[in-house]
Design a protein around this motif. Structure first.
Motif, PDB file in Angstrom:
ATOM      1  N   LEU A  48      17.517 -30.837 -51.529  1.00  0.00           N
ATOM      2  CA  LEU A  48      18.209 -32.126 -51.383  1.00  0.00           C
ATOM      3  C   LEU A  48      17.205 -33.273 -51.508  1.00  0.00           C
ATOM      4  O   LEU A  48      17.046 -34.093 -50.602  1.00  0.00           O
ATOM      5  CB  LEU A  48      18.948 -32.171 -50.036  1.00  0.00           C
ATOM      6  CG  LEU A  48      19.765 -30.905 -49.682  1.00  0.00           C
ATOM      7  CD1 LEU A  48      20.526 -31.104 -48.367  1.00  0.00           C
ATOM      8  CD2 LEU A  48      20.719 -30.526 -50.809  1.00  0.00           C
ATOM      9  N   GLY A  49      16.508 -33.308 -52.624  1.00  0.00           N
ATOM     10  CA  GLY A  49      15.485 -34.342 -52.846  1.00  0.00           C
ATOM     11  C   GLY A  49      16.015 -35.458 -53.720  1.00  0.00           C
ATOM     12  O   GLY A  49      17.220 -35.727 -53.759  1.00  0.00           O
ATOM     13  N   VAL A  55      22.294 -36.015 -58.545  1.00  0.00           N
ATOM     14  CA  VAL A  55      23.325 -35.103 -59.068  1.00  0.00           C
ATOM     15  C   VAL A  55      24.549 -35.098 -58.135  1.00  0.00           C
ATOM     16  O   VAL A  55      25.695 -35.147 -58.581  1.00  0.00           O
ATOM     17  CB  VAL A  55      22.756 -33.673 -59.237  1.00  0.00           C
ATOM     18  CG1 VAL A  55      23.856 -32.668 -59.563  1.00  0.00           C
ATOM     19  CG2 VAL A  55      21.680 -33.647 -60.325  1.00  0.00           C
ATOM     20  N   ALA A  56      24.285 -35.064 -56.835  1.00  0.00           N
ATOM     21  CA  ALA A  56      25.396 -35.041 -55.862  1.00  0.00           C
ATOM     22  C   ALA A  56      26.266 -36.280 -56.007  1.00  0.00           C
ATOM     23  O   ALA A  56      27.501 -36.177 -56.032  1.00  0.00           O
ATOM     24  CB  ALA A  56      24.832 -34.957 -54.441  1.00  0.00           C
ATOM     25  N   ASP A  57      25.650 -37.445 -56.134  1.00  0.00           N
ATOM     26  CA  ASP A  57      26.427 -38.678 -56.300  1.00  0.00           C
ATOM     27  C   ASP A  57      27.226 -38.642 -57.601  1.00  0.00           C
ATOM     28  O   ASP A  57      28.409 -38.994 -57.623  1.00  0.00           O
ATOM     29  CB  ASP A  57      25.502 -39.905 -56.299  1.00  0.00           C
ATOM     30  CG  ASP A  57      25.047 -40.251 -54.878  1.00  0.00           C
ATOM     31  OD1 ASP A  57      25.686 -39.760 -53.915  1.00  0.00           O
ATOM     32  OD2 ASP A  57      24.061 -40.992 -54.733  1.00  0.00           O
ATOM     33  N   GLY A  69      28.634 -27.197 -51.181  1.00  0.00           N
ATOM     34  CA  GLY A  69      27.669 -26.561 -50.287  1.00  0.00           C
ATOM     35  C   GLY A  69      26.257 -27.076 -50.491  1.00  0.00           C
ATOM     36  O   GLY A  69      25.973 -27.775 -51.472  1.00  0.00           O
ATOM     37  N   VAL A  70      25.374 -26.752 -49.547  1.00  0.00           N
ATOM     38  CA  VAL A  70      23.964 -27.158 -49.643  1.00  0.00           C
ATOM     39  C   VAL A  70      23.047 -26.020 -49.193  1.00  0.00           C
ATOM     40  O   VAL A  70      23.417 -25.203 -48.346  1.00  0.00           O
ATOM     41  CB  VAL A  70      23.651 -28.403 -48.777  1.00  0.00           C
ATOM     42  CG1 VAL A  70      24.293 -29.647 -49.349  1.00  0.00           C
ATOM     43  CG2 VAL A  70      24.049 -28.200 -47.329  1.00  0.00           C
ATOM     44  N   ASN A  80      23.199 -35.048 -42.859  1.00  0.00           N
ATOM     45  CA  ASN A  80      23.586 -36.259 -43.616  1.00  0.00           C
ATOM     46  C   ASN A  80      24.524 -35.922 -44.768  1.00  0.00           C
ATOM     47  O   ASN A  80      25.512 -36.614 -45.002  1.00  0.00           O
ATOM     48  CB  ASN A  80      22.349 -36.964 -44.193  1.00  0.00           C
ATOM     49  CG  ASN A  80      21.534 -37.611 -43.103  1.00  0.00           C
ATOM     50  OD1 ASN A  80      22.026 -37.811 -41.996  1.00  0.00           O
ATOM     51  ND2 ASN A  80      20.271 -37.913 -43.400  1.00  0.00           N
ATOM     52  N   TRP A  81      24.192 -34.870 -45.500  1.00  0.00           N
ATOM     53  CA  TRP A  81      25.030 -34.494 -46.653  1.00  0.00           C
ATOM     54  C   TRP A  81      26.396 -34.004 -46.191  1.00  0.00           C
ATOM     55  O   TRP A  81      27.403 -34.259 -46.835  1.00  0.00           O
ATOM     56  CB  TRP A  81      24.330 -33.425 -47.504  1.00  0.00           C
ATOM     57  CG  TRP A  81      23.269 -33.963 -48.412  1.00  0.00           C
ATOM     58  CD1 TRP A  81      22.262 -34.837 -48.090  1.00  0.00           C
ATOM     59  CD2 TRP A  81      23.102 -33.679 -49.810  1.00  0.00           C
ATOM     60  NE1 TRP A  81      21.481 -35.083 -49.182  1.00  0.00           N
ATOM     61  CE2 TRP A  81      21.965 -34.387 -50.252  1.00  0.00           C
ATOM     62  CE3 TRP A  81      23.792 -32.869 -50.717  1.00  0.00           C
ATOM     63  CZ2 TRP A  81      21.520 -34.324 -51.583  1.00  0.00           C
ATOM     64  CZ3 TRP A  81      23.344 -32.797 -52.039  1.00  0.00           C
ATOM     65  CH2 TRP A  81      22.213 -33.528 -52.462  1.00  0.00           C
ATOM     66  N   GLN A  82      26.430 -33.285 -45.071  1.00  0.00           N
ATOM     67  CA  GLN A  82      27.724 -32.824 -44.548  1.00  0.00           C
ATOM     68  C   GLN A  82      28.627 -34.024 -44.270  1.00  0.00           C
ATOM     69  O   GLN A  82      29.800 -34.021 -44.621  1.00  0.00           O
ATOM     70  CB  GLN A  82      27.517 -32.037 -43.251  1.00  0.00           C
ATOM     71  CG  GLN A  82      27.050 -30.608 -43.465  1.00  0.00           C
ATOM     72  CD  GLN A  82      27.169 -29.805 -42.175  1.00  0.00           C
ATOM     73  OE1 GLN A  82      26.215 -29.751 -41.390  1.00  0.00           O
ATOM     74  NE2 GLN A  82      28.316 -29.199 -41.974  1.00  0.00           N
ATOM     75  N   ASP A  83      28.030 -35.038 -43.632  1.00  0.00           N
ATOM     76  CA  ASP A  83      28.807 -36.241 -43.303  1.00  0.00           C
ATOM     77  C   ASP A  83      29.233 -36.977 -44.575  1.00  0.00           C
ATOM     78  O   ASP A  83      30.378 -37.398 -44.713  1.00  0.00           O
ATOM     79  CB  ASP A  83      27.987 -37.200 -42.425  1.00  0.00           C
ATOM     80  CG  ASP A  83      27.697 -36.580 -41.060  1.00  0.00           C
ATOM     81  OD1 ASP A  83      28.370 -35.571 -40.723  1.00  0.00           O
ATOM     82  OD2 ASP A  83      26.807 -37.081 -40.345  1.00  0.00           O
ATOM     83  N   LYS A  84      28.294 -37.122 -45.499  1.00  0.00           N
ATOM     84  CA  LYS A  84      28.555 -37.933 -46.696  1.00  0.00           C
ATOM     85  C   LYS A  84      29.557 -37.277 -47.644  1.00  0.00           C
ATOM     86  O   LYS A  84      30.403 -37.941 -48.235  1.00  0.00           O
ATOM     87  CB  LYS A  84      27.229 -38.175 -47.426  1.00  0.00           C
ATOM     88  CG  LYS A  84      27.291 -39.191 -48.529  1.00  0.00           C
ATOM     89  CD  LYS A  84      25.886 -39.562 -49.015  1.00  0.00           C
ATOM     90  CE  LYS A  84      25.971 -40.541 -50.173  1.00  0.00           C
ATOM     91  NZ  LYS A  84      24.683 -40.717 -50.842  1.00  0.00           N
ATOM     92  N   TYR A  85      29.460 -35.936 -47.774  1.00  0.00           N
ATOM     93  CA  TYR A  85      30.282 -35.258 -48.789  1.00  0.00           C
ATOM     94  C   TYR A  85      31.297 -34.273 -48.190  1.00  0.00           C
ATOM     95  O   TYR A  85      31.862 -33.457 -48.929  1.00  0.00           O
ATOM     96  CB  TYR A  85      29.368 -34.504 -49.773  1.00  0.00           C
ATOM     97  CG  TYR A  85      28.380 -35.396 -50.489  1.00  0.00           C
ATOM     98  CD1 TYR A  85      28.810 -36.406 -51.347  1.00  0.00           C
ATOM     99  CD2 TYR A  85      27.000 -35.235 -50.305  1.00  0.00           C
ATOM    100  CE1 TYR A  85      27.911 -37.229 -51.997  1.00  0.00           C
ATOM    101  CE2 TYR A  85      26.086 -36.054 -50.964  1.00  0.00           C
ATOM    102  CZ  TYR A  85      26.550 -37.046 -51.805  1.00  0.00           C
ATOM    103  OH  TYR A  85      25.653 -37.843 -52.461  1.00  0.00           O
TER     104      TYR A  85
END
Ligand code: NDP
Length: 371
Positions: A48-49, A55-57, A69-70, A80-85
Motif C-alpha cells: 500500500l505504497g 491504483v486504488a483511487d 482486499g489488501v 486507513n484503507w479499510q475505512d476509505k474503501y
C-alpha cells in the motif's frame, strides 16, 4: 449530471470530444455503470505504497474491476484503507499470512505493487493460492525469476499480467495503429529517453537488494518496452555505456545513467537514455521512410502529448490505471486479447533485454538477443 458524462469525466474523458476522435479500439471497453451487469474482477492490492494508492483511487472508477482486499506489512495503512474503501476485515492480510487467501472465495486476483525484488516470491505464493496475479513492472529482477513466475502461474492455471499501463493509452495506441497501417513506411529509427533526478538516497529504489538495479529497472524499462511496441519488432542486439558521477548514492549494481543502442530485424536502429540523474527526460521519437511520431511526455501519468507528420495526436486523456484495470478484468474474466500483450512473456522479454544491457555496459561488447 447524466450518468454517461459522469462516467466519462471519472475516466478523465470528455463526452464532447469523443465523437470526433479516432479511438483505436481502446474505448470499446468503456462501459457505463448503469448498463453493466457482467462479471467483476475482485482485486486485493499487495503493497500500500505510492503506486498502490494511485491504483486504488483509479479503481474506484472501474466497472469491471473492484478493490476488495489488501495485503500489507503496515497495520495502520490497512486500517486507513479499510475505512476509505470499505474493505472487510476478512479480506485483510499481511506478508506472513497471505497464503490463506486461497480459502477466500471473495478475492479473484492480487495486484503486487511492492519493491521489484519481492515480486518473484510474492507472485509465486499468490499463484499457489490459486489467484490470478497482476504484477508491477519490472516483473522481477532477472529473466530466471521471470520464467519461474510464468511457470508457477501456468502450473496453478492462473493468469499472470504485468502492469504495462501504456499498452492501453489512447495516443500510444493510435501511433501503433498508424504503424500497422503502414503510415510511417519502413521504420528506420527510434529514440527513447527516460530520466529524472532521484531524491532520498535511503529509498528502496537505490538499494540493489530491493530494486535489482537502478534507473534501468525503474524507468529505462519504459524506453525498452516503448521501442518494442512503437517499432513492432523484437530487438536482435544491444550495446551500452554506463556513466556514474556519484558512487555514494549510486552504489555497486545501481545504475545512475546508461545510454544504450539496439538493432531490429527490419533494419531500424534505436538509441536510448535511462537516468536517475537527469531531469525532464520522457520522450519517444519514431522515424519512418514516410513519416514520424514524437511523444513528449511519452510515459508519464499524462496527459501524454504527441504529434506525427499528420499533425497533433488528439485522442483524449484517460486515467491510465482505470483503463488498465478495466482492460485487465476483460483479459482475465472474458479472455480478451489486448492490442499489445501484457502477459508474463511480455515482461520476461524486457528482463532479458535489461540483463543484456547490463552485460553490454560491463563488457563493452555487442550482446546478441534471443527473445
Ligand atoms: P513505494 O515505496 O511507494 O511502495 C512500496 C510498498 O511496498 C510499501 O509502501 C510497502 O507497503 C510495501 N513493501 C513491502 N516490503 C517492503 C520493503 N522491504 N521496503 C519497502 N516497501 C515494502 O513504491 P512504489 O509504489 O512507487 O513502487 C512499487 C512497485 O510499483 C515497483 O515495482 C515499481 O516499479 C512499480 N511502479 C509502477 C509504476 C507504473 O506507472 N506502472 C509507477 C510507480 C511504481 P506496505 O506498508 O503496505 O507493506
Amino acid at each position: 449530471m447524466d450518468s454517461r458524462r459522469d462516467f466519462l469525466q471519472k475516466l478523465g474523458l470528455s463526452s464532447i470530444v469523443l465523437p470526433f476522435v479516432p479511438l483505436s479500439g481502446w474505448a470499446e471497453s468503456l462501459i457505463e455503470p448503469e448498463t453493466y451487469d457482467g462479471p467483476v474482477l475482485r482485486v486485493a492490492i499487495m503493497g500500500l505504497g505510492g503506486y498502490g494508492s494511485r491504483v486504488a483511487d483509479a479503481m474506484q472508477s472501474c466497472v469491471k474491476a473492484k478493490l476488495v482486499g489488501v495485503i500489507s506489512g503496515t497495520p495502520s495503512k490497512i486500517k486507513n484503507w479499510q475505512d476509505k474503501y470499505a474493505i472487510p476485515e476478512k479480506n485483510c492480510y499481511n506478508y506472513q499470512n497471505f497464503d490463506q487467501i486461497k480459502d477466500n472465495p471473495d478475492i479473484d486476483a492480487v495486484y503486487v505493487i511492492t519493491p521489484n525484488a519481492l515480486h518473484h516470491d510474492q507472485v509465486i505464493r499468490v499463484a499457489k493460492a490459486g489467484k490470478h496475479v497482476i504484477c508491477e513492472k519490472p516483473m522481477a529482477i532477472s529473466p530466471k525469476e521471470g520464467q519461474e513466475m510464468i511457470d508457477a502461474c501456468k502450473k496453478a492455471n492462473v493468469k499472470l499480467l504485468v502492469g504495462y499501463r501504456m499498452h492501453f493509452e489512447p495516443k500510444t495506441l493510435e501511433v501503433i495503429r498508424m504503424r500497422n497501417a503502414g503510415e510511417f513506411g519502413k521504420v528506420m529509427f527510434f529514440q527513447g529517453q527516460c530520466g529524472f533526478k532521484i531524491g532520498d538516497p535511503t529509498q528502496w529504489r537505490l538499494n540493489k537488494q530491493l530494486a535489482g538495479g537502478g534507473s534501468m529497472m525503474d524507468i529505462g524499462i519504459y524506453a525498452i518496452n516503448g521501442s518494442r511496441y512503437m517499432i513492432g519488432e523484437e530487438p536482435m542486439w544491444v550495446t551500452a555505456q554506463e556513466t556514474k558521477t556519484n558512487p555514494q548514492i549510486f552504489k555497486e549494481g545501481v545504475d545512475e545513467t546508461i545510454q544504450f543502442q539496439m538493432g531490429f530485424p527490419g533494419g531500424a536502429v534505436a538509441s536510448y537514455l535511462s537516468s536517475y540523474n537527469i531531469n525532464y527526460l520522457d520522450r519517444f521519437f519514431l522515424s519512418g521512410e514516410k513519416g514520424f511520431a514524437e511523444m513528449q511526455p511519452s510515459t508519464g501519468y499524462g496527459p501524454i502529448k504527441g504529434r506525427t507528420h499528420k499533425g497533433e495526436l488528439t485522442q483524449p486523456h484517460t486515467t491510465h490505471q482505470t483503463v488498465q484495470m478495466e482492460e485487465m478484468a476483460g483479459i482475465i474474466l472474458e479472455g480478451k486479447e489486448p492490442i499489445v500483450p501484457v502477459n508474463g512473456e511480455e515482461g520476461l522479454k524486457d528482463l532479458k533485454i535489461i540483463e543484456a544491457i547490463y552485460l553490454a555496459a560491463k563488457t563493452g561488447k555487442k550482446i546478441p538477443l534471443k527473445l
